[in-house]
Design an enzyme around this catalytic site. Sequence first.
Site, short mmCIF file in Angstrom:
data_model
loop_
_atom_site.label_atom_id
_atom_site.label_comp_id
_atom_site.label_asym_id
_atom_site.label_seq_id
_atom_site.Cartn_x
_atom_site.Cartn_y
_atom_site.Cartn_z
N TYR A 108 0.94 -1.17 -0.04
CA TYR A 108 0.04 0.23 0.08
C TYR A 108 0.81 1.11 -0.04
CZ TYR A 108 -4.29 2.53 0.99
OH TYR A 108 -5.53 3.37 0.77
N LYS A 163 -21.01 -19.74 -11.22
CA LYS A 163 -20.00 -19.50 -12.39
C LYS A 163 -18.80 -19.33 -11.95
CE LYS A 163 -23.00 -19.99 -16.01
NZ LYS A 163 -23.10 -20.71 -17.20
N GLU A 205 -23.67 -13.04 -19.24
CA GLU A 205 -24.37 -14.26 -18.64
C GLU A 205 -25.93 -14.00 -18.48
OE1 GLU A 205 -22.75 -17.45 -18.04
OE2 GLU A 205 -24.69 -18.01 -18.11
N ALA A 267 -29.23 -18.72 -26.74
CA ALA A 267 -28.52 -19.97 -27.05
C ALA A 267 -28.81 -20.79 -28.28
CB ALA A 267 -28.96 -21.09 -26.07
N1 NAI Z 1 -27.57 -26.47 -20.77
C1 NAI Z 1 -26.86 -25.35 -21.00
O1 NAI Z 1 -25.93 -25.05 -21.18
C2 NAI Z 1 -27.72 -24.11 -21.21
C3 NAI Z 1 -29.09 -24.15 -21.06
N2 NAI Z 1 -29.69 -23.05 -21.47
C4 NAI Z 1 -31.13 -22.85 -21.39
O2 NAI Z 1 -31.78 -23.03 -22.46
C5 NAI Z 1 -32.99 -22.12 -22.28
C6 NAI Z 1 -32.98 -20.85 -22.95
O3 NAI Z 1 -31.86 -20.03 -22.57
P1 NAI Z 1 -31.43 -18.68 -23.15
O4 NAI Z 1 -31.32 -18.98 -24.73
O5 NAI Z 1 -30.38 -18.10 -22.54
O6 NAI Z 1 -32.66 -17.80 -22.84
P2 NAI Z 1 -33.60 -16.77 -24.04
O7 NAI Z 1 -34.48 -16.09 -23.26
O8 NAI Z 1 -32.49 -15.94 -24.77
O9 NAI Z 1 -34.36 -17.86 -25.44
C7 NAI Z 1 -35.47 -18.53 -24.81
C8 NAI Z 1 -36.15 -18.64 -25.97
O10 NAI Z 1 -37.07 -19.68 -25.86
C9 NAI Z 1 -38.25 -19.34 -26.58
N3 NAI Z 1 -39.44 -20.07 -26.07
C10 NAI Z 1 -40.18 -19.77 -24.90
N4 NAI Z 1 -41.02 -20.59 -24.78
C11 NAI Z 1 -41.09 -21.44 -26.04
C12 NAI Z 1 -41.76 -22.53 -26.47
N5 NAI Z 1 -42.99 -22.84 -25.79
N6 NAI Z 1 -41.49 -23.22 -27.60
C13 NAI Z 1 -40.50 -22.54 -28.40
N7 NAI Z 1 -39.81 -21.52 -27.99
C14 NAI Z 1 -39.94 -21.29 -26.58
C15 NAI Z 1 -38.19 -17.68 -26.20
O11 NAI Z 1 -39.40 -17.19 -27.17
C16 NAI Z 1 -37.01 -17.37 -26.62
O12 NAI Z 1 -36.70 -17.05 -27.74
C17 NAI Z 1 -33.21 -21.61 -20.57
O13 NAI Z 1 -33.81 -22.93 -20.18
C18 NAI Z 1 -31.67 -22.15 -20.32
O14 NAI Z 1 -31.50 -22.70 -18.87
C19 NAI Z 1 -29.09 -21.81 -21.84
C20 NAI Z 1 -27.75 -21.88 -21.97
C21 NAI Z 1 -27.04 -22.93 -21.56
C1 PYR Z 2 -26.21 -23.28 -18.09
C2 PYR Z 2 -26.61 -21.88 -18.13
O1 PYR Z 2 -25.73 -20.97 -18.46
C3 PYR Z 2 -27.91 -21.68 -18.38
O2 PYR Z 2 -28.68 -22.61 -18.10
O3 PYR Z 2 -28.56 -20.35 -18.38
MG MG Z 3 -26.54 -19.22 -18.40
#
Ligand code: NAI
Ligand code: PYR
Ligand code: MG
Length: 473
Positions: A108, A163, A205, A267
Amino acid sequence: MAFNSLILRLELVHSKVNFGEVASAISRAGGDITSIDVIRPGQDSSVRDITVHVAEIAEASLIESLKSLAGIQLINVSDRTFLAHLGGKISVQPNLPIKNRDDLSRVYTPGVARVCTSIHENPKKAYSLTIKRNTVAVVTDGTAVLGLGDIGPHAAAPVMEGKAMLFKQLAGVDAFPICLDTKDTEEIIRTIKAISPIFGGINLEDISSPRCFEIETRLAEELDIPVFHDDQHGTAVVVIAGLLNALKVVGKRIENVRVVVNGIGAAGVSICKMLLAAGVSRLVPVDRDGAIIQGGTYPHPMWQWLADQPQVESQPGTLKEVIRDADVFIGVSRANLLNAADVQRMAANSIVFAMANPQPEIAPEEAIPHVRVFATGRSDYPNQINNVLVFPGIFRGALDCRARHINEPMKLAAARAIASVVSERELNEQYIIPSIFNEQVVTEVRKSVIEAAILTGTARRIPPDFRSSGGAK
Ligand SMILES: NC(=O)C1=CN([C@@H]2O[C@H](COP(=O)(O)OP(=O)(O)OC[C@H]3O[C@@H](n4cnc5c(N)ncnc54)[C@H](O)[C@@H]3O)[C@@H](O)[C@H]2O)C=CC1
Ligand SMILES: CC(=O)C(=O)O
Ligand SMILES: [Mg+2]
């Protein structure tokens, strides 16, 4: 089936109930007692902590059955997951102790002033004289937390702390959670830029789409440290890794399979882009209103980009319609959208990655009998396809070579590296993707990412283990 460990604090009035009756009630409700601690013994009554292993779906009825026993007062129910979060999951530790005035004057004032001046004269020295070279910000606005949606910055914190723990434990990267109390794109960009000097990288995230695309693109352009939206690219990388191996298991080629991706958010968009780059020729992106089709018109710029791709099918339909004859289903949407009959209508030897967290698009018990390869994002089933396999190693590599960006070749290299950790001999339906505890994952991802960064000219430093041989030793 998911299980939980509950700690039940009970007061037993001895004239009305004995412990045998409590144990029987727990057993009848499907719980296994794993330990008993007497907290307060007594003649008339006693207080005990009973740890019970129980299926998540049986928790509520177990608690109700105990409450209905005469002579029992249920003082508290805590589960071990909550206990693991008490006080938060990370802390900041000094690298050296301050034992006397001499130490103090070095770390420091006055000693520190010379170091500050040196950095002022040559800002690059921030990498050698501060935490910058090993520190990443995990930044969220709490708008798309797991599959829980817009739960806000306070509620998002446990995921960001998680994370940060994984960054440290798996790759030695110091990561700090930043939960922003704003959803305004410009304000988020401004704030991240303003806090960036201390960080060597930014991991975005759980920021909802479509804002996440602009936030990431702008920051990547305007900052000179890597910016990586984990939900987009970490997820796409691990999906490609899992798919490369799953296709080997079922004996199909990526050029020939028909792939349905459900949930075209953060995603889903990145997964679709990476699938196309990897050679998929028949893609059906689906969101709430059904398939996004070639030639369609969409307000969402990334959906419009997909609609302009020749590999995207032009046939409209709902998810339940378009899943017929699909070879691969990838879900990044929300829980419980499919049932056994839906996956039965897929092509023979189907691959299903139901990755919505915490509950997948279809329950594993329902899907597994009807598909050849099944994976979720969860750690309590085989084949965990989760971006935790990606972000620690990708940032380890990017920080070590001081990459300016994390580009497409670096992501593809990471996907191939993860897939390669499962040898041909080990590969089977239950084992398409390595465990996050497999130490080779971070090592291989780091190595491949650094090689790709050097080859594509985004590395600003050659790490010592790459210097003499032209590759990692
Ligand atoms: N296993 C993994 O490593 C990861 C899993 N995820 C999971 O994927 C899901 C989405 O995450 P993000 O893309 O970050 O969220 P986001 O909110 O950016 O996208 C979600 C999308 O799903 C759509 N959606 C909602 N209900 C729906 C339905 N009934 N039918 C079709 N599409 C529908 C929404 O309109 C939106 O476009 C979450 O459950 C998250 O936990 C996301 C990132 C990593
Ligand atoms: C694993 C992750 O990043 C999510 O489900 O949003
Ligand atoms: Mg995430």
